[in-house]
Design a protein around this motif. Structure first.
Motif, short mmCIF file in Angstrom:
data_model
loop_
_atom_site.label_atom_id
_atom_site.label_comp_id
_atom_site.label_asym_id
_atom_site.label_seq_id
_atom_site.Cartn_x
_atom_site.Cartn_y
_atom_site.Cartn_z
N TYR A 1 -0.31 6.06 2.00
CA TYR A 1 -1.50 6.12 2.85
C TYR A 1 -1.34 7.30 3.81
O TYR A 1 -0.33 7.42 4.50
CB TYR A 1 -1.68 4.82 3.63
CG TYR A 1 -2.99 4.78 4.37
CD1 TYR A 1 -4.18 4.59 3.68
CD2 TYR A 1 -3.04 4.98 5.74
CE1 TYR A 1 -5.39 4.58 4.35
CE2 TYR A 1 -4.25 4.97 6.41
CZ TYR A 1 -5.42 4.78 5.71
OH TYR A 1 -6.61 4.78 6.37
N LEU B 1 0.88 -1.17 0.00
CA LEU B 1 0.00 0.00 0.00
C LEU B 1 0.91 1.21 0.00
O LEU B 1 1.78 1.34 0.87
CB LEU B 1 -0.91 0.00 1.23
CG LEU B 1 -1.83 1.20 1.41
CD1 LEU B 1 -2.83 1.28 0.28
CD2 LEU B 1 -2.54 1.12 2.74
N ALA C 1 -7.49 0.10 6.67
CA ALA C 1 -6.64 -0.01 5.49
C ALA C 1 -5.69 -1.21 5.60
O ALA C 1 -5.46 -1.92 4.62
CB ALA C 1 -5.84 1.27 5.30
N LEU D 1 -5.39 -4.56 3.21
CA LEU D 1 -4.11 -4.95 2.64
C LEU D 1 -3.77 -6.40 2.98
O LEU D 1 -3.27 -7.14 2.13
CB LEU D 1 -3.01 -4.01 3.16
CG LEU D 1 -1.64 -4.21 2.55
CD1 LEU D 1 -1.66 -3.89 1.07
CD2 LEU D 1 -0.62 -3.35 3.27
#
Length: 122
Positions: free
Chosen positions: A10, A7, A46, A50
């Motif tokens: 972020y 990711l 998040a 992931l």
């Protein structure tokens, strides 16, 4: 066989995200998902997505192997600093304070505890 998920950028400070990463490092996937699902910290949503992505990547790489038989665990997880947006905030007497809005990059590597038997064609 390992599977990786990343990711990028972020918008949370790396320090806050590392607190969550330390909670799930080295744990089984099911326990890590439960920890993230019931965590009160806002970046846990998040990180849960992931982790689900890393599990899906592992399934694609290892077709035919059952997820329950493989006993997946979070092998490696690390959080690096991402880009920093620099903004100005008004301050008294015509001055300005600099505000640094930080972001981070997260990498999760998932692996099975049971070694896979490699078949080689000769």
């Amino acid at each position: 066989m390992e599977a990786v998920a990343r990711l990028r950028n972020y918008p949370t400070s790396p320090r806050k995200m590392r607190l969550l990463a330390d909670l799930i490092r080295g744990t089984d996937v099911e326990q890590a998902l439960n920890t993230l699902k019931f965590s009160t910290k806002h970046p846990s949503v998040a990180m849960e997505k992931l982790l689900l992505s890393a599990i899906a990547n592992w399934r694609v790489k290892n077709e035919g192997v059952d997820l329950i038989d493989a006993s997946l665990f979070v092998k490696t997880i690390f959080v690096d600093g991402g880009r920093v947006l620099k903004r100005m905030r008004p301050a008294p007497q015509g001055r300005a304070y600099r505000v640094r809005k930080r972001s981070n990059h997260i990498t999760i590597i998932v692996d099975s505890r049971i070694p896979q038997v490699q078949t080689t064609e000769a």
